[in-house]
Scaffold this motif. Structure first.
Motif, PDB file in Angstrom:
ATOM      1  N   GLY A   1       8.123   0.784 -19.618  1.00  9.33           N
ATOM      2  CA  GLY A   1       9.166   1.561 -20.289  1.00  9.33           C
ATOM      3  C   GLY A   1       9.694   2.774 -19.540  1.00  9.33           C
ATOM      4  N   ILE A   2       9.217   3.020 -18.314  1.00 10.58           N
ATOM      5  CA  ILE A   2       9.704   4.178 -17.554  1.00 10.58           C
ATOM      6  C   ILE A   2      11.050   3.832 -16.915  1.00 10.58           C
ATOM      7  CG2 ILE A   2       9.237   5.685 -15.569  1.00 10.58           C
ATOM      8  CD1 ILE A   2       7.503   6.278 -18.039  1.00 10.58           C
ATOM      9  N   GLN A   3      12.043   4.681 -17.180  1.00 11.60           N
ATOM     10  CA  GLN A   3      13.398   4.434 -16.667  1.00 11.60           C
ATOM     11  C   GLN A   3      13.674   5.199 -15.368  1.00 11.60           C
ATOM     12  OE1 GLN A   3      15.479   2.353 -18.563  1.00 11.60           O
ATOM     13  NE2 GLN A   3      13.730   2.085 -19.925  1.00 11.60           N
ATOM     14  N   SER A   4      13.113   6.404 -15.270  1.00  5.24           N
ATOM     15  CA  SER A   4      13.423   7.273 -14.131  1.00  5.24           C
ATOM     16  C   SER A   4      12.154   7.602 -13.347  1.00  5.24           C
ATOM     17  CB  SER A   4      14.064   8.573 -14.632  1.00  5.24           C
ATOM     18  OG  SER A   4      14.037   9.564 -13.621  1.00  5.24           O
ATOM     19  N   PHE A   5      12.277   7.606 -12.026  1.00  3.59           N
ATOM     20  CA  PHE A   5      11.136   7.943 -11.159  1.00  3.59           C
ATOM     21  C   PHE A   5      11.321   9.300 -10.486  1.00  3.59           C
ATOM     22  CE2 PHE A   5      11.339   3.241 -11.219  1.00  3.59           C
ATOM     23  CZ  PHE A   5      10.158   3.029 -11.922  1.00  3.59           C
ATOM     24  N   GLU A   6      12.189  10.106 -11.077  1.00  4.21           N
ATOM     25  CA  GLU A   6      12.500  11.426 -10.524  1.00  4.21           C
ATOM     26  C   GLU A   6      11.247  12.303 -10.412  1.00  4.21           C
ATOM     27  OE1 GLU A   6      15.077  15.353 -11.925  1.00  4.21           O
ATOM     28  OE2 GLU A   6      15.250  13.475 -13.054  1.00  4.21           O
ATOM     29  N   ASN A   7      10.341  12.177 -11.376  1.00  4.49           N
ATOM     30  CA  ASN A   7       9.134  13.024 -11.383  1.00  4.49           C
ATOM     31  C   ASN A   7       7.899  12.319 -10.825  1.00  4.49           C
ATOM     32  OD1 ASN A   7      10.331  15.313 -12.450  1.00  4.49           O
ATOM     33  ND2 ASN A   7      10.098  14.598 -14.556  1.00  4.49           N
ATOM     34  N   LEU A   8       8.130  11.219 -10.092  1.00  3.77           N
ATOM     35  CA  LEU A   8       7.017  10.468  -9.521  1.00  3.77           C
ATOM     36  C   LEU A   8       7.069  10.504  -8.003  1.00  3.77           C
ATOM     37  CD1 LEU A   8       4.641   8.383  -9.919  1.00  3.77           C
ATOM     38  CD2 LEU A   8       6.395   6.600  -9.724  1.00  3.77           C
ATOM     39  N   SER A   9       5.927  10.800  -7.381  1.00  4.87           N
ATOM     40  CA  SER A   9       5.814  10.708  -5.925  1.00  4.87           C
ATOM     41  C   SER A   9       4.516   9.979  -5.594  1.00  4.87           C
ATOM     42  CB  SER A   9       5.844  12.096  -5.289  1.00  4.87           C
ATOM     43  OG  SER A   9       4.762  12.881  -5.764  1.00  4.87           O
ATOM     44  N   PHE A  10       4.334   9.659  -4.316  1.00  5.88           N
ATOM     45  CA  PHE A  10       3.150   8.901  -3.903  1.00  5.88           C
ATOM     46  C   PHE A  10       2.429   9.591  -2.751  1.00  5.88           C
ATOM     47  CE2 PHE A  10       5.862   5.775  -5.950  1.00  5.88           C
ATOM     48  CZ  PHE A  10       4.950   5.052  -6.710  1.00  5.88           C
ATOM     49  N   ALA A  11       1.120   9.396  -2.712  1.00  8.92           N
ATOM     50  CA  ALA A  11       0.306   9.872  -1.599  1.00  8.92           C
ATOM     51  C   ALA A  11      -0.624   8.746  -1.178  1.00  8.92           C
ATOM     52  CB  ALA A  11      -0.508  11.096  -2.007  1.00  8.92           C
ATOM     53  N   GLU A  12      -0.829   8.611   0.122  1.00 11.21           N
ATOM     54  CA  GLU A  12      -1.743   7.583   0.616  1.00 11.21           C
ATOM     55  C   GLU A  12      -3.131   8.204   0.742  1.00 11.21           C
ATOM     56  OE1 GLU A  12      -0.240   4.281   3.331  1.00 11.21           O
ATOM     57  OE2 GLU A  12      -1.447   5.490   4.702  1.00 11.21           O
ATOM     58  N   ALA A  13      -4.096   7.624   0.046  1.00 15.15           N
ATOM     59  CA  ALA A  13      -5.457   8.182   0.080  1.00 15.15           C
ATOM     60  C   ALA A  13      -6.470   7.066  -0.147  1.00 15.15           C
ATOM     61  CB  ALA A  13      -5.614   9.264  -0.979  1.00 15.15           C
TER      62      ALA A  13
END
Length: 341
Positions: free
Chosen positions: A52-64
């Motif tokens: 149900g998430i429409q926007s990824f504006e507040n999402l980031s990724f880190a490789e760990a």
């Protein structure tokens, strides 16, 4: 809702983690999802969209990676909270305790050290019922006061959860310098999957519906919907009362495998016609396990009744989980949706 605080969610492509991310984004938090490879970022987004998430504006990724301490320092930078769900999961190739325990314990300590260095306020650790109820027997339901007693009957996965959770509490006590910790201990997690790549805990529903399970082993345990596990993580992160506390995540009464199968038959009708209708004796499972290593993981649990109480989470945090039946049916319907049945 706007909340510019950032939460690092480890194991970001996992079943519980993806629902934690959905809950956080829906409540206005920024989320940094830690994944082993950034190649998985698109899969995570796809699952979140399914949720149900429409926007990824507040999402980031880190490789760990749980085996690389320095990767966590970078991942934790700029975060006010951490939800640490990442942990080695059961697999049949794991031959020794080290396959589970070392990465689980080290991973917890890597994340806690990195969180402290970054000035994180509170860490929520995903532990397990496996850290609560093994190596002992109780007639009454297990509570947060109980701990697994590590002995020869405790399998590597339950050992890893117990040892890593104790390591987390020791770190907070001895080196925490004011950083807070809350722990969530889920029982068997069901509920709707978000992709064809799903948690091992749903295998039982898949095997019942596909007819792979001809009879049920004598196992009795608690179940919980993944959406309620995520809600409990959120409450454990945001509510002052949760600091320094463990919370068992379980819905209602413990069910036997046969009762789970009966729910599928009752609610899904002809779709569940292959679900088993009988229990297998323990000696038969032990015999089959000689030829099928996958069954070795359940042998130590045969005949045990694992009841648990979620009274603490309900009374202290106002947490209200869905029924077990709803969690079972949602798991089944989503597996059908993703052509797993």
């Amino acid at each position: 809702m706007e909340n510019k605080e950032t939460v690092l969610v480890t194991g970001g492509s996992g079943f519980i983690a993806s629902y934690c991310i959905i809950t956080l984004l829906n409540n206005g938090f920024k989320v940094k999802a830690a994944i082993r490879s950034l190649k998985k970022a698109d899969l995570v987004k796809q699952m979140l969209k399914e949720g149900g998430i429409q926007s990824f504006e507040n999402l980031s990724f880190a490789e760990a990676d749980l085996e690389n301490e320095t990767s966590w320092e970078k991942a934790a930078e700029g975060c006010q909270y951490v939800i640490h769900t990442a942990s080695p999961t059961p697999h049949t190739d794991a031959k020794t305790e080290d396959d589970f325990v070392i990465p689980a314990k080290n991973g917890v300590l890597f994340v806690l050290r990195a969180a402290q260095k970054a000035g994180v306020k509170r860490v929520v650790l995903t532990s397990a019922f496996g850290a609560v109820s093994y190596g002992t027997f109780k007639n009454t339901p297990y509570t947060e006061e109980d701990w697994t007693v590590i002995n020869d009957t405790v399998a590597p996965y339950q050992r890893s959860k117990t040892i890593s959770e104790k390591a987390a509490w020791d770190f907070i006590k001895n080196e925490g310098n004011g950083m807070e910790l809350s722990v969530v201990n889920p029982t068997a997690v069901l509920g709707p999957v978000l992709s064809a790549d799903y948690a091992h805990s749903l295998q039982v529903v898949k095997q019942m519906l596909n007819g792979e399970m001809k009879g049920c082993p004598k196992l009795i345990t608690g179940f919980i919907d993944v959406r309620d596990v995520a809600d409990l993580h959120f409450k454990a992160m945001t509510m002052p009362e949760a600091n320094g506390q463990r919370f068992l995540a379980v819905a209602g009464e413990a069910l036997s495998m046969l009762e789970v199968s009966a729910v599928l038959r009752k609610k899904l009708g002809s779709i569940a016609h292959k679900a088993p209708t009988k229990e297998l004796p323990n000696w038969m499972i032990r015999l089959f396990a000689i030829f099928n290593p996958k069954l070795n993981m359940i042998v130590p649990h045969l005949g045990l009744v694992k009841r648990a109480s979620s009274e603490k989470a309900k009374s202290l945090l106002g947490w209200q989980p869905r029924s077990v039946e709803e969690a079972i049916v949602a798991a089944a319907e989503s597996l059908i949706k993703f052509n797993q049945i």
